[in-house]
Scaffold this motif. Structure first.
Motif, PDB file in Angstrom:
ATOM      1  N   THR A  33       0.732  -1.275   0.143  1.00 34.99           N
ATOM      2  CA  THR A  33       0.073   0.106   0.077  1.00 34.99           C
ATOM      3  C   THR A  33       0.768   1.047   0.094  1.00 34.99           C
ATOM      4  N   GLY A  34       2.281   1.186   0.315  1.00 35.18           N
ATOM      5  CA  GLY A  34       3.005   2.419   0.066  1.00 35.18           C
ATOM      6  C   GLY A  34       2.814   3.036   1.457  1.00 35.18           C
ATOM      7  N   GLU A  35       2.167   2.674   2.726  1.00 28.19           N
ATOM      8  CA  GLU A  35       2.245   3.280   3.758  1.00 28.19           C
ATOM      9  C   GLU A  35       3.258   2.996   4.618  1.00 28.19           C
TER      10      GLU A  35
ATOM     11  N   VAL B 108       3.820   9.942  16.200  1.00 24.83           N
ATOM     12  CA  VAL B 108       3.838   9.187  15.133  1.00 24.83           C
ATOM     13  C   VAL B 108       3.388   9.982  13.991  1.00 24.83           C
ATOM     14  N   LEU B 109       4.173   9.782  12.898  1.00 23.84           N
ATOM     15  CA  LEU B 109       4.008  10.310  11.504  1.00 23.84           C
ATOM     16  C   LEU B 109       3.730   9.165  10.721  1.00 23.84           C
TER      17      LEU B 109
ATOM     18  N   GLY C 109       5.071  10.722   0.277  1.00 23.34           N
ATOM     19  CA  GLY C 109       4.365  11.855   0.300  1.00 23.34           C
ATOM     20  C   GLY C 109       4.584  12.589   1.484  1.00 23.34           C
ATOM     21  N   ALA C 110       3.907  13.802   1.848  1.00 24.99           N
ATOM     22  CA  ALA C 110       4.067  14.557   3.021  1.00 24.99           C
ATOM     23  C   ALA C 110       3.583  13.652   4.062  1.00 24.99           C
ATOM     24  N   ALA C 111       4.297  13.619   5.454  1.00 25.54           N
ATOM     25  CA  ALA C 111       4.068  12.890   6.464  1.00 25.54           C
ATOM     26  C   ALA C 111       2.808  13.879   7.406  1.00 25.54           C
TER      27      ALA C 111
END
Length: 256
Positions: free
Chosen positions: A126-128, A137-138, A144-146
């Motif tokens: 999923t790219g997460e 937590v980020l 992409g942007a966190a």
């Protein structure tokens, strides 16, 4: 000297994403599945990801020892460990990876004095990616942007438990009676900790065995997002159990 606190999570996240990029093209590619001594599956993806991660950690934190799943499986886990060490699971949820399911992860956790203080988890399908920072937590998706994530308050009458696909109905009912949740979502791997950390679910009871590298990164992320992990008896859940081969007992992971 490496910064041995939650801020190290950002460096671990970059390394997890490197490993995820390596693993992703191998998912659903028909890799040969081998069997380890405990009959659990392992693939070339596990081995390649671990090699990449161990090389990266040797650059990032050469002074911190590492305990990693595939190395421990092949050569044995160390019989003793220092106060600070790293735990690596190059693919957590190999069974899901082999089935073609998306819930498998790359995990790296930092332990200091028995407590997970930093961690990163990436989900290649999923790219997460989730990781600890000095402020919580980020989460970022596909580089992409966190954005900050946090556990949610327990929703009375609508709490969701994360459980195994193979859990028997009578076991599930016993857990619901004990912990008071109302719905379930079945998934594999340490991504369950991340779903708790971002407020998508509320509790993950695990009464069966796991290994320390399976859950250390997720524990660090959940704790930094405002949740907690307890031993089954309600006591603290600690790491560094070298004499037990880094084997865990049961635990309960909770959101808000």
């Amino acid at each position: 000297m490496t910064t041995l606190d939650a801020r190290f999570g950002a460096a671990l996240a970059d390394l997890c994403e490197e490993a995820a990029d390596l693993v992703r093209p191998l998912w659903k590619s028909g890799l040969v599945v081998d069997r380890k001594s405990d009959d659990s599956p392992v693939t070339e993806a596990d081995r390649r990801a671990e090699t990449l991660i161990l090389a990266g950690l040797a650059r990032l934190a050469p002074e911190v020892p590492v305990v990693s799943e595939e190395h421990a499986s092949e050569f044995g886990a160390p019989g003793r460990i220092g106060r600070a060490f790293l735990l690596v699971d190059p693919i957590d949820g190999t069974k899901a990876f082999v089935r073609g399911d998306p819930n498998f992860t790359v995990n790296i956790g930092l332990i200091v004095d028995g407590v997970p203080v930093a961690g990163a988890i990436s989900a290649p399908a999923t790219g997460e990616t989730w990781f600890t920072t000095g402020q919580g937590v980020l989460k970022r998706i596909n580089g992409g942007a966190a954005a900050s994530v946090r556990v949610r308050v327990w929703p009375e009458g609508a709490a969701i438990a994360l459980v195994s696909h193979t859990m028997k109905p009578q076991t599930l009912q016993a857990l619901a009676d004990r912990y008071g949740f109302h719905g379930t979502d079945a998934m594999d791997s340490s991504i369950k900790f991340c779903r708790l950390a971002e407020g998508a679910a509320d509790i993950y009871p695990r009464h069966g065995p796991t290994m320390e590298w399976d859950i250390a990164a997720g524990h660090a992320i959940l704790a930094a997002a405002g949740g907690r992990v307890e031993a089954e008896d309600g006591g603290p859940f600690l790491y560094g159990k070298a004499k037990a081969g880094f084997l865990n007992g049961g635990f309960v992971a909770r959101g808000g």
